[in-house]
Scaffold this active site. Sequence first.
Site, short mmCIF file in Angstrom:
data_model
loop_
_atom_site.label_atom_id
_atom_site.label_comp_id
_atom_site.label_asym_id
_atom_site.label_seq_id
_atom_site.Cartn_x
_atom_site.Cartn_y
_atom_site.Cartn_z
N HIS A 42 0.83 -1.21 0.00
CA HIS A 42 0.00 0.00 0.00
C HIS A 42 0.87 1.26 0.00
O HIS A 42 1.27 1.75 1.06
CB HIS A 42 -0.89 0.00 1.23
CG HIS A 42 -1.78 -1.20 1.33
ND1 HIS A 42 -1.31 -2.44 1.73
CD2 HIS A 42 -3.10 -1.35 1.09
CE1 HIS A 42 -2.31 -3.30 1.72
NE2 HIS A 42 -3.41 -2.68 1.34
N HIS A 273 -4.13 3.31 -3.35
CA HIS A 273 -4.30 2.71 -2.02
C HIS A 273 -3.50 1.42 -1.82
O HIS A 273 -2.68 1.36 -0.92
CB HIS A 273 -5.78 2.42 -1.74
CG HIS A 273 -5.99 1.49 -0.59
ND1 HIS A 273 -6.08 1.94 0.71
CD2 HIS A 273 -6.04 0.13 -0.51
CE1 HIS A 273 -6.22 0.91 1.52
NE2 HIS A 273 -6.20 -0.20 0.80
N GLU A 420 -17.52 -3.78 24.78
CA GLU A 420 -16.71 -5.00 24.88
C GLU A 420 -15.50 -4.95 23.96
O GLU A 420 -14.39 -5.34 24.33
CB GLU A 420 -17.56 -6.24 24.55
CG GLU A 420 -18.70 -6.51 25.52
CD GLU A 420 -19.96 -5.71 25.19
OE1 GLU A 420 -19.99 -5.04 24.14
OE2 GLU A 420 -20.92 -5.75 25.99
N HIS A 482 -28.38 -14.97 25.15
CA HIS A 482 -27.35 -14.79 26.18
C HIS A 482 -26.65 -16.10 26.54
O HIS A 482 -25.81 -16.11 27.43
CB HIS A 482 -27.96 -14.19 27.44
CG HIS A 482 -28.27 -12.73 27.32
ND1 HIS A 482 -29.00 -12.20 26.28
CD2 HIS A 482 -27.93 -11.67 28.11
CE1 HIS A 482 -29.12 -10.89 26.44
NE2 HIS A 482 -28.46 -10.54 27.54
C1 LIG Z 1 -11.39 -4.65 9.80
C2 LIG Z 1 -10.86 -4.47 8.42
N1 LIG Z 1 -11.71 -4.47 7.39
C3 LIG Z 1 -11.25 -4.35 6.14
C4 LIG Z 1 -9.92 -4.23 5.88
C5 LIG Z 1 -9.40 -4.15 4.46
N2 LIG Z 1 -8.93 -2.79 4.20
C6 LIG Z 1 -7.64 -2.46 4.31
S1 LIG Z 1 -7.36 -0.85 4.02
C7 LIG Z 1 -8.99 -0.56 3.72
C8 LIG Z 1 -9.46 0.82 3.37
C9 LIG Z 1 -9.04 1.76 4.39
O1 LIG Z 1 -9.28 3.05 4.01
P1 LIG Z 1 -8.41 4.18 4.66
O2 LIG Z 1 -8.27 3.93 6.08
O3 LIG Z 1 -9.03 5.46 4.26
O4 LIG Z 1 -7.00 3.97 4.02
P2 LIG Z 1 -6.39 4.71 2.75
O5 LIG Z 1 -7.06 4.13 1.54
O6 LIG Z 1 -6.68 6.14 2.90
O7 LIG Z 1 -4.96 4.35 2.81
C10 LIG Z 1 -9.72 -1.72 3.86
C11 LIG Z 1 -11.19 -1.80 3.66
C12 LIG Z 1 -9.05 -4.24 7.00
N3 LIG Z 1 -7.75 -4.16 6.87
N4 LIG Z 1 -9.55 -4.33 8.25
#
Ligand SMILES: Cc1ncc(C[n+]2csc(CCOP(=O)(O)OP(=O)(O)O)c2C)c(N)n1
Length: 674
Positions: A42, A273, A420, A482
């Site tokens: 990334h 990204h 939680e 529960h």
């Molecule tokens: C809980 C979770 N869901 C989905 C992902 C997959 N994922 C990685 S980065 C991302 C997008 C994140 O967007 P942002 O925080 O705005 O990052 P940017 O594109 O700006 O680097 C996703 C959906 C993940 N890593 N963790």
Amino acid sequence: METATARTTTNDGAAIAINHKDMANAIRALAMDAVEKANSGHPGMPMGMADVATVLFSQFLKFDPQHPEWPDRDRFVLSAGHGSMLIYALLYLTGYPQMTIDEIQRFRQIDSKTPGHPEHGHTLGVETTTGPLGQGVGNAVGMALAERMLNARHGDALVDHYTYCIAGDGCLMEGISQEAISLAGHLKLSKLILLFDDNHISIDGSTDLTVSDDQVARFQASGWNATRIDGHDPEAIAKAIAAAKKSDRPSMIACRTTIGFGAPKKAGTASAHGSPLGKEEIAGAREQLGWKYPPFEVPLDILGAWRKVGARGQGAFADWTQRHGAAASRAEFDRTQKGELPEGFAAAINDIKNAFAKEAPKLATRQSSQRVIDGLNAVLPELIGGSADLTGSNLTKAKAANPVKPGDYSGGYIYYGVREHGMAAAMNGIALHGGFIPFGGTFLCFTDYARPSIRLSALMNQRVVYVMTHDSIGQGEDGPTHQPVEHLAALRAIPNMLVFRPCDSMETAECWALALSARNQPSILSLTRQAVPHLRADAAVANHCARGGYIIRPAEGERKATILATGSEVSIAVEAQALLAQEGIGAAVASLPCWELFDQQSEAYRNEVLGSGVRVAVEAMVSFGWERYLGPIGPKGGGFVGMTGFGASAPGPDVYKHFNITPAAVAEAVKARL
Ligand SMILES: Cc1ncc(C[n+]2csc(CCOP(=O)(O)OP(=O)(O)O)c2C)c(N)n1
Ligand SMILES: [Mg+2]
């Protein structure tokens, strides 16, 4: 972008001028080159946040690459863990000895120090494992809270640092962030500073597709100090961080950035990204950024400026070392930093067990757990309890423990509220910070609400104790919503997790002792709501649960069968044994309070406990996983008495009868197989 000059200070306090733009571009170049070489990763986030990170590290962050475990360092959490090249570049540039340029070149390869997402315990300087979005925000809240709690115990001379967290759009969209933000605001964790990578982009495209929150207003509503800045303006960044450091509340700085900053076509788009930029785009970025150097090459003057940043903390570290040497509480500070249990620990556990042995109480295991917590309170001041709004049900608060309050962090008990997931992530942060052993309670059923953080406790080898009560249909009237049925199986499936299900007060004390002694593992204590009989008649000294499973009742006469059970069902097994004995059938009862420890025993020991005859297990859960001890379950195979679906609402004993989890059913299951 302007060519701003950031000021920093050297070890001896002399001001040096360094070129901010070159330093930030070094991060950008390393990020795009490493992702390109790995053909995976990334680049966008590190390129976008390079200015913010450069200002933070060069002017504010208190750290010393030569002493990455310095207890009073500022904590830096990269919650947006996909931007891992940001932290790897920073670790390399500032001179963490382990993070060589070779490691940067081996980004995302086997055994490198640069795995796809930052992994705590694998790479020095990585404070927490991130990647599952939002977790880092919860960890940072726990770290900031731990800092204040440790400060309350040891004073400014030993503990006085900040926690910085970089979070992206994704982190702030995740529900866990709200729990964490709300808790931090309530507790007034003023030394927590969150830098929001406000780039308006996530994977699917513009954040306009999915979110319209006013993030600044949102944080303000939770009691934070929040501002908006241009995340590419070093002076604005520095001003905002300096102001945040003075705030009496936690601070959020929304840094408006461009993802993939510098990439001619892909900057500002989702295509920056999560994939390599490509040769052409990288060449264009080099040109646009004015970065004339080949891949992985940082010219000496720029690297030198960064290494000076890395040396900034040496003086502070030396001063701290002196203060530490002279501190009255030094021995206790060091012991808890190392995570060693105090001398009195074993004796305290034995006292508790002796009292149980003498009284033979009929208690719910949650009540026995309360007795253990009370018994350890004075001996183990680093034990920090809490509950997600179920204190009176989980019985997690030592009578003598004072609550942690906004502005007064001297207490040892945290009212986490109905959060939680946030609680579990904060407990990870507290454990990672060092100096404390956190435990927290909710109903076993709601481990689902905390599971992503529970998994990370295990992945990060953190000693976090989950006190999970109301652990079966025995919970009764609240009904199937529960009543956990699949939860033990799901928790037992997590690697490096100890799942304890003690059967009586004695086993509860033993399982607590084992959980606290497991320096590098989290534990689940699965505890009953309902009273269970005292089954262990032995004197207190040996910890039978340490082997995970053992014969709690040998067979009378020839051993034709073994009844395996955990927790509240061990007493059902013991009653079934008596029914069988009346018919002249010898059956042993094995209590298996911890499968993970049992599975570590020798084959000979395990075979002895499991027996060579008929095996029937009783556990008020689904059978999933029991095949490992029973073989194939069925009329001709192992017997299982437990749940096959969801529970029901009624008084606990009625629910057991309704689902036929009874001594008679267990005895029948044995007889049917003889
Ligand atoms: C809980 C979770 N869901 C989905 C992902 C997959 N994922 C990685 S980065 C991302 C997008 C994140 O967007 P942002 O925080 O705005 O990052 P940017 O594109 O700006 O680097 C996703 C959906 C993940 N890593 N963790
Ligand atoms: Mg984004």
